[in-house]
Motif scaffolding. Structure first.
Motif, short mmCIF file in Angstrom:
data_model
loop_
_atom_site.label_atom_id
_atom_site.label_comp_id
_atom_site.label_asym_id
_atom_site.label_seq_id
_atom_site.Cartn_x
_atom_site.Cartn_y
_atom_site.Cartn_z
N MET A 1 20.25 4.55 8.57
CA MET A 1 19.70 3.56 7.54
C MET A 1 18.38 4.02 7.68
O MET A 1 17.49 3.59 8.70
CB MET A 1 20.06 2.10 8.07
N GLN A 2 17.72 4.10 6.51
CA GLN A 2 16.17 4.45 6.51
C GLN A 2 15.57 3.27 6.08
O GLN A 2 15.97 2.31 5.32
CB GLN A 2 15.97 5.72 5.55
N SER A 3 14.20 2.88 6.61
CA SER A 3 13.50 1.90 6.33
C SER A 3 12.56 2.18 5.24
O SER A 3 12.17 3.25 4.78
CB SER A 3 12.74 1.26 7.59
N SER A 4 12.40 1.05 4.31
CA SER A 4 11.45 1.52 3.12
C SER A 4 10.09 1.28 3.56
O SER A 4 9.79 0.52 4.40
CB SER A 4 12.01 0.48 1.99
N PHE A 5 9.15 1.58 2.59
CA PHE A 5 7.79 1.35 2.78
C PHE A 5 7.50 -0.18 3.13
O PHE A 5 6.78 -0.39 3.93
CB PHE A 5 7.03 1.88 1.47
N TRP A 6 8.18 -1.08 2.40
CA TRP A 6 7.72 -2.35 2.43
C TRP A 6 8.19 -2.96 3.59
O TRP A 6 7.71 -4.17 3.95
CB TRP A 6 8.39 -3.20 1.21
N SER A 7 9.10 -2.44 4.34
CA SER A 7 9.72 -3.06 5.67
C SER A 7 8.71 -2.95 6.83
O SER A 7 8.55 -3.30 7.75
CB SER A 7 10.83 -2.53 6.04
N VAL A 8 7.58 -1.77 6.53
CA VAL A 8 6.67 -1.45 7.45
C VAL A 8 5.51 -1.35 6.92
O VAL A 8 4.71 -0.32 7.40
CB VAL A 8 7.25 -0.21 8.33
N TRP A 9 5.13 -2.05 5.76
CA TRP A 9 3.68 -1.66 5.28
C TRP A 9 2.48 -2.00 6.16
O TRP A 9 1.52 -1.40 5.86
CB TRP A 9 3.68 -2.78 4.00
N TYR A 10 2.62 -2.62 7.12
CA TYR A 10 1.66 -3.47 8.03
C TYR A 10 1.22 -2.23 8.99
O TYR A 10 0.21 -1.87 9.62
CB TYR A 10 1.73 -4.54 8.72
N ILE A 11 2.28 -0.85 9.14
CA ILE A 11 1.85 0.12 9.63
C ILE A 11 1.44 1.22 8.60
O ILE A 11 0.45 2.18 9.08
CB ILE A 11 2.87 0.65 10.59
N SER A 12 2.18 1.48 7.63
CA SER A 12 1.93 2.48 6.75
C SER A 12 0.59 2.36 6.06
O SER A 12 0.03 3.64 5.71
CB SER A 12 3.37 2.59 5.84
N LEU A 13 0.27 1.28 5.48
CA LEU A 13 -0.84 0.99 4.97
C LEU A 13 -2.10 1.52 5.61
O LEU A 13 -2.99 2.26 5.16
CB LEU A 13 -1.16 -0.30 4.39
N PRO A 14 -2.21 1.07 6.76
CA PRO A 14 -3.63 1.38 7.74
C PRO A 14 -3.62 2.72 7.88
O PRO A 14 -4.49 3.70 7.88
CB PRO A 14 -3.75 0.38 8.87
N ASN A 15 -2.39 3.44 8.11
CA ASN A 15 -2.08 4.79 8.59
C ASN A 15 -2.42 5.64 7.21
O ASN A 15 -3.28 6.81 7.50
CB ASN A 15 -0.68 5.21 9.17
N PHE A 16 -2.16 5.24 6.26
CA PHE A 16 -2.35 5.94 4.74
C PHE A 16 -3.85 6.06 4.54
O PHE A 16 -4.56 7.06 4.27
CB PHE A 16 -1.68 5.44 3.83
N PHE A 87 -0.43 3.97 16.41
CA PHE A 87 0.94 4.12 16.54
C PHE A 87 1.20 3.52 17.76
O PHE A 87 2.30 2.83 17.75
CB PHE A 87 1.38 5.53 16.24
N ILE A 88 0.26 3.80 18.70
CA ILE A 88 0.69 3.61 20.15
C ILE A 88 0.81 1.84 20.43
O ILE A 88 1.59 1.51 20.95
CB ILE A 88 -0.28 4.04 21.13
N VAL A 89 -0.24 1.46 19.60
CA VAL A 89 -0.38 -0.02 19.78
C VAL A 89 0.97 -0.77 18.97
O VAL A 89 1.57 -1.56 19.66
CB VAL A 89 -1.49 -0.60 19.17
N PHE A 90 1.15 -0.16 17.88
CA PHE A 90 2.39 -1.04 17.02
C PHE A 90 3.70 -0.46 17.93
O PHE A 90 4.54 -1.27 17.97
CB PHE A 90 2.54 -0.25 15.73
N PHE A 91 3.75 0.61 18.37
CA PHE A 91 4.86 0.96 19.27
C PHE A 91 5.10 0.12 20.57
O PHE A 91 6.32 -0.46 20.76
CB PHE A 91 5.07 2.47 19.86
N ALA A 92 4.05 -0.06 21.25
CA ALA A 92 3.78 -0.94 22.50
C ALA A 92 4.11 -2.54 22.38
O ALA A 92 5.00 -2.88 23.19
CB ALA A 92 2.52 -0.73 23.27
N THR A 93 3.68 -2.97 21.34
CA THR A 93 4.21 -4.22 20.70
C THR A 93 5.50 -4.62 20.21
O THR A 93 5.94 -5.79 19.86
CB THR A 93 3.15 -4.84 19.79
N GLY A 94 6.12 -3.44 20.01
CA GLY A 94 7.56 -3.50 19.36
C GLY A 94 7.69 -3.69 18.02
O GLY A 94 8.82 -3.92 17.51
N MET A 95 6.45 -3.40 17.31
CA MET A 95 6.39 -3.50 15.71
C MET A 95 6.87 -2.18 15.03
O MET A 95 7.23 -2.50 13.88
CB MET A 95 5.08 -3.75 15.47
#
Length: 101
Positions: A1-16, A87-95
């Motif tokens: 199952m793939q996640s959409s952009f909107w389910s991870v917007w809080y990671i994708s937007l700053p990364n973009f 990415f490290i912070v989001f991964f470490a916090t479980g987001m």
């Protein structure tokens, strides 16, 4: 199952945004080899408008004797490390979930 952009917007937007700034700094460094710093070229002006706010922050921690092209390349590296830290912070916090299960 793939996640959409909107389910991870809080990671994708700053990364973009950081990716746009990072690669624009690289483009500015390359274009700076061919274009004068006071050029009226619209691409050059766009690169300057996008990167100048970030370069003002980076210039605070960079020696004043640094050439502008080196500052742009330092900015590219700083943006890379900032994206990695994001990415490290989001991964470490479980987001950020990695894997299918």
């Amino acid at each position: 199952m793939q996640s959409s952009f909107w389910s991870v917007w809080y990671i994708s937007l700053p990364n973009f945004v950081l990716a746009v700034v990072m690669y624009t700094m690289l483009g500015r460094a390359v274009l700076g080899l061919f274009v004068d710093s006071d050029s009226k070229n619209y691409i050059w002006r766009a690169f300057c408008a996008i990167t100048d706010p970030f370069l003002k922050v980076i210039a605070v921690v960079t020696p004043k004797a640094t050439a502008p092209v080196v500052l742009w390349l330092f900015g590219f590296v700083w943006m890379f490390w900032l994206r990695l830290l994001l990415f490290i912070v989001f991964f470490a916090t479980g987001m950020l979930k990695v894997g299918g299960a």
